[in-house]
Scaffold this motif. Structure first.
Motif, PDB file in Angstrom:
ATOM      1  N   TYR A  25       0.808  -1.292   0.012  1.00  0.00           N
ATOM      2  CA  TYR A  25      -0.133   0.082   0.019  1.00  0.00           C
ATOM      3  C   TYR A  25       0.875   1.242  -0.017  1.00  0.00           C
ATOM      4  N   ARG A  26       0.219   2.329  -0.359  1.00  0.00           N
ATOM      5  CA  ARG A  26       0.857   3.767  -0.483  1.00  0.00           C
ATOM      6  C   ARG A  26      -0.035   4.813   0.055  1.00  0.00           C
ATOM      7  N   LEU A  27       0.268   5.561   1.120  1.00  0.00           N
ATOM      8  CA  LEU A  27      -0.414   6.624   1.588  1.00  0.00           C
ATOM      9  C   LEU A  27      -0.325   7.699   1.059  1.00  0.00           C
ATOM     10  N   ILE A  28      -1.299   8.431   0.557  1.00  0.00           N
ATOM     11  CA  ILE A  28      -1.415   9.639  -0.428  1.00  0.00           C
ATOM     12  C   ILE A  28      -1.377  10.902   0.543  1.00  0.00           C
ATOM     13  N   ASP A  29      -0.850  11.685   0.419  1.00  0.00           N
ATOM     14  CA  ASP A  29      -1.163  13.263   1.160  1.00  0.00           C
ATOM     15  C   ASP A  29      -1.771  13.965  -0.169  1.00  0.00           C
ATOM     16  N   TRP A  30      -2.402  14.982   0.188  1.00  0.00           N
ATOM     17  CA  TRP A  30      -2.969  16.056  -0.997  1.00  0.00           C
ATOM     18  C   TRP A  30      -1.572  16.666  -1.400  1.00  0.00           C
ATOM     19  N   PRO A  31      -1.329  16.703  -2.686  1.00  0.00           N
ATOM     20  CA  PRO A  31      -0.137  17.373  -3.163  1.00  0.00           C
ATOM     21  C   PRO A  31      -0.213  18.957  -2.659  1.00  0.00           C
ATOM     22  N   PRO A  32       0.865  19.630  -2.582  1.00  0.00           N
ATOM     23  CA  PRO A  32       0.738  21.110  -2.573  1.00  0.00           C
ATOM     24  C   PRO A  32      -0.401  21.751  -3.715  1.00  0.00           C
ATOM     25  N   PHE A  33      -0.971  22.780  -3.238  1.00  0.00           N
ATOM     26  CA  PHE A  33      -2.075  23.089  -4.189  1.00  0.00           C
ATOM     27  C   PHE A  33      -1.576  24.078  -5.380  1.00  0.00           C
ATOM     28  N   ALA A  34      -1.683  23.630  -6.419  1.00  0.00           N
ATOM     29  CA  ALA A  34      -1.198  24.270  -7.888  1.00  0.00           C
ATOM     30  C   ALA A  34      -2.277  24.906  -8.553  1.00  0.00           C
ATOM     31  N   GLY A  35      -3.310  25.256  -7.854  1.00  0.00           N
ATOM     32  CA  GLY A  35      -4.365  25.943  -8.448  1.00  0.00           C
ATOM     33  C   GLY A  35      -5.539  25.045  -9.299  1.00  0.00           C
ATOM     34  N   GLU A  36      -5.700  23.633  -9.074  1.00  0.00           N
ATOM     35  CA  GLU A  36      -6.436  22.995  -9.507  1.00  0.00           C
ATOM     36  C   GLU A  36      -7.870  23.430  -9.178  1.00  0.00           C
ATOM     37  N   THR A  37      -8.894  23.430 -10.005  1.00  0.00           N
ATOM     38  CA  THR A  37     -10.236  23.857  -9.782  1.00  0.00           C
ATOM     39  C   THR A  37     -11.232  22.847 -10.154  1.00  0.00           C
ATOM     40  N   SER A  38     -10.838  21.577 -10.365  1.00  0.00           N
ATOM     41  CA  SER A  38     -11.651  20.705 -10.705  1.00  0.00           C
ATOM     42  C   SER A  38     -11.171  19.175 -10.205  1.00  0.00           C
ATOM     43  N   ILE A  39     -12.196  18.391  -9.684  1.00  0.00           N
ATOM     44  CA  ILE A  39     -11.929  17.033  -9.395  1.00  0.00           C
ATOM     45  C   ILE A  39     -10.658  16.248 -10.542  1.00  0.00           C
ATOM     46  N   HIS A  40     -11.373  16.450 -11.724  1.00  0.00           N
ATOM     47  CA  HIS A  40     -10.642  15.856 -12.616  1.00  0.00           C
ATOM     48  C   HIS A  40      -8.820  16.451 -12.789  1.00  0.00           C
TER      49      HIS A  40
END
Length: 197
Positions: A25-40
């Protein structure tokens, strides 16, 4: 590989104790915000950065489940596990749907500072969250197209008392808990995931 995605305002510390008994398994943290505005956009970024592949399994909690659904569409994975997650925006509480436009008015940074003074795991995680990311995802969730009819093996584990995403009809495993069953019922969630393999 099993990828574990946390909820909004949470991080990998959400997956304590029994979660570490999963294989590969691999635990994922949310990456540093880079301006994403959609789930996609956030899903595509994680698929690319983590090199998610066709035979992988995605396990998502709350927002992590929504993002995992979108990742499954991008990477065509075989297995998707939603723990207190939604497969379409219509499953989210109607109240939250009504008030989400107010997220830009909420004093989020101030609330996070206050949360940091509360000695609980959930409060501490929230205090470390990226305020801009939380605001963007609050908006993005209600513009998301949902999982649709993707041919993926879907396993749903949900809390009977969940008020954020009230119990959907097609849940296979209903636990006697709320929205945070990944933490409060971690052993049961892990046992169900292991038994589904």
């Amino acid at each position: 590989m099993i990828y574990l995605l946390p909820g909004m305002g949470a991080d990998q510390s959400m997956f304590a104790g029994p979660w570490h008994s999963l294989n590969n398994y691999r635990l994922i943290d949310w990456p540093p915000f880079a301006g994403e505005t959609s789930i996609h956009a956030i899903a595509k970024r994680i698929v690319t950065e983590q090199r998610v592949q066709r035979n992988d399994t995605l396990v998502g909690i709350s927002l992590g489940g929504i993002v995992a659904c979108e990742m499954a569409k991008i990477a065509a994975v075989g297995n998707l596990v939603l723990v207190g997650g939604a497969k379409e925006k219509e499953e989210i509480s109607g109240f939250l749907s009504l008030i989400h436009p107010l997220v830009d008015l909420a004093p989020l940074t101030f609330i996070q500072r206050l949360s940091g003074k509360i000695p609980s795991d959930v409060a501490q995680m929230f205090s470390r969250g990226q305020a801009d990311f939380i605001r963007a995802m609050c908006r993005a969730i209600f513009e998301w197209e949902g999982l649709g009819s993707l041919p993926v093996k879907l396993l749903r584990i949900h809390g009977r008392k969940d008020r954020v995403i009230p119990l959907p009809e097609d849940v296979q495993h209903v636990l006697d808990g709320g929205h945070l069953i990944a933490m409060t019922h971690s052993q049961r969630c892990v046992d169900i995931i292991k038994a589904s393999k």
